[in-house]
Design an enzyme around this catalytic site. Structure first.
Site, PDB file in Angstrom:
ATOM      1  N   CYS A   1      81.712 -34.767 -32.092  1.00  0.00           N
ATOM      2  CA  CYS A   1      81.724 -36.067 -33.069  1.00  0.00           C
ATOM      3  C   CYS A   1      83.359 -36.175 -33.506  1.00  0.00           C
ATOM      4  O   CYS A   1      83.838 -37.372 -33.619  1.00  0.00           O
ATOM      5  CB  CYS A   1      81.150 -35.827 -34.106  1.00  0.00           C
ATOM      6  SG  CYS A   1      79.277 -36.006 -33.855  1.00  0.00           S
TER       7      CYS A   1
ATOM      8  N   HIS B   1      75.541 -32.649 -24.381  1.00  0.00           N
ATOM      9  CA  HIS B   1      76.570 -32.913 -23.123  1.00  0.00           C
ATOM     10  C   HIS B   1      76.145 -32.580 -21.933  1.00  0.00           C
ATOM     11  O   HIS B   1      75.371 -31.587 -21.812  1.00  0.00           O
ATOM     12  CB  HIS B   1      78.046 -32.356 -23.801  1.00  0.00           C
ATOM     13  CG  HIS B   1      77.815 -30.896 -23.956  1.00  0.00           C
ATOM     14  ND1 HIS B   1      77.522 -30.545 -25.127  1.00  0.00           N
ATOM     15  CD2 HIS B   1      78.214 -29.781 -23.111  1.00  0.00           C
ATOM     16  CE1 HIS B   1      77.368 -28.938 -24.884  1.00  0.00           C
ATOM     17  NE2 HIS B   1      78.087 -28.478 -23.769  1.00  0.00           N
TER      18      HIS B   1
ATOM     19  N   HIS C   1      77.825 -31.365 -18.104  1.00  0.00           N
ATOM     20  CA  HIS C   1      78.918 -30.879 -17.742  1.00  0.00           C
ATOM     21  C   HIS C   1      78.917 -31.270 -16.209  1.00  0.00           C
ATOM     22  O   HIS C   1      77.699 -31.303 -15.232  1.00  0.00           O
ATOM     23  CB  HIS C   1      78.790 -29.382 -17.194  1.00  0.00           C
ATOM     24  CG  HIS C   1      78.983 -28.850 -18.777  1.00  0.00           C
ATOM     25  ND1 HIS C   1      80.070 -27.952 -18.981  1.00  0.00           N
ATOM     26  CD2 HIS C   1      77.882 -28.294 -19.553  1.00  0.00           C
ATOM     27  CE1 HIS C   1      79.826 -27.186 -20.162  1.00  0.00           C
ATOM     28  NE2 HIS C   1      78.534 -27.498 -20.480  1.00  0.00           N
TER      29      HIS C   1
ATOM     30  N   GLY D   1      73.504 -20.549 -23.377  1.00  0.00           N
ATOM     31  CA  GLY D   1      74.545 -20.300 -23.678  1.00  0.00           C
ATOM     32  C   GLY D   1      75.183 -21.772 -24.581  1.00  0.00           C
ATOM     33  O   GLY D   1      76.403 -21.846 -24.394  1.00  0.00           O
TER      34      GLY D   1
ATOM     35  N   CYS E   1      80.905 -31.083 -36.310  1.00  0.00           N
ATOM     36  CA  CYS E   1      80.473 -31.255 -35.026  1.00  0.00           C
ATOM     37  C   CYS E   1      81.917 -31.558 -34.145  1.00  0.00           C
ATOM     38  O   CYS E   1      82.646 -32.725 -34.267  1.00  0.00           O
ATOM     39  CB  CYS E   1      79.780 -32.250 -34.484  1.00  0.00           C
ATOM     40  SG  CYS E   1      79.160 -32.373 -32.776  1.00  0.00           S
TER      41      CYS E   1
END
Ligand code: AMP
Ligand code: ZN
Length: 115
Positions: free
Chosen positions: A7, A100, A102, A93, A4
């Protein structure tokens, strides 16, 4: 999570332009910004997507929003406005399979969808 990318950023194995960090959360500039302010807020605990969020994460998710709020104020985009986006799964997408948020701002974002 071994493969990842977020990570690896959390572990310091890949560089990032850090904006904020504590025990549970890291925030860094998006490598391919879509707005003058484009920051990713990432829980350090690997969770693949929003679908992994449970009641046990209530404090963490609340803290992420508080930090988004703080950073937006620090950067002055609280006055002009901003958008927070979470892409979840294929149709949205989602490219990086580590949850996460944005934070986008610093220009008129318009009414179009983010992607
Ligand atoms: P999403 O499509 O919601 O999964 O968004 C993933 C975001 O991660 C994209 O906006 C990418 O530009 C960003 N990204 C990918 N790799 C990196 C990296 N190494 N450092 C910073 N941002 C990255
Ligand atoms: Zn991860």
């Amino acid at each position: 999570m071994e493969d990842c990318i977020f990570c690896k950023i959390i572990k310091g194995e890949i560089p990032s332009e850090k904006v904020y960090e504590d025990d549970e959360i890291i925030a860094f500039k998006d490598i391919n910004p879509e707005a003058p302010v484009h920051i990713l807020f990432v829980p350090k605990k690997h969770m693949e997507s929003l679908l992994d969020v449970t009641e046990a994460d209530a404090d963490l998710i609340s803290r992420i929003y508080q930090k988004i709020n703080d950073v937006a104020k620090d950067l002055g985009i609280d006055k002009t406005g901003f958008r927070v986006i979470v892409n979840c799964g294929e149709d949205a997408g989602q490219l990086v399979k580590h949850l996460h948020f944005h934070l986008l701002g610093g220009k008129k974002l318009g009414s179009k969808l983010i992607k």
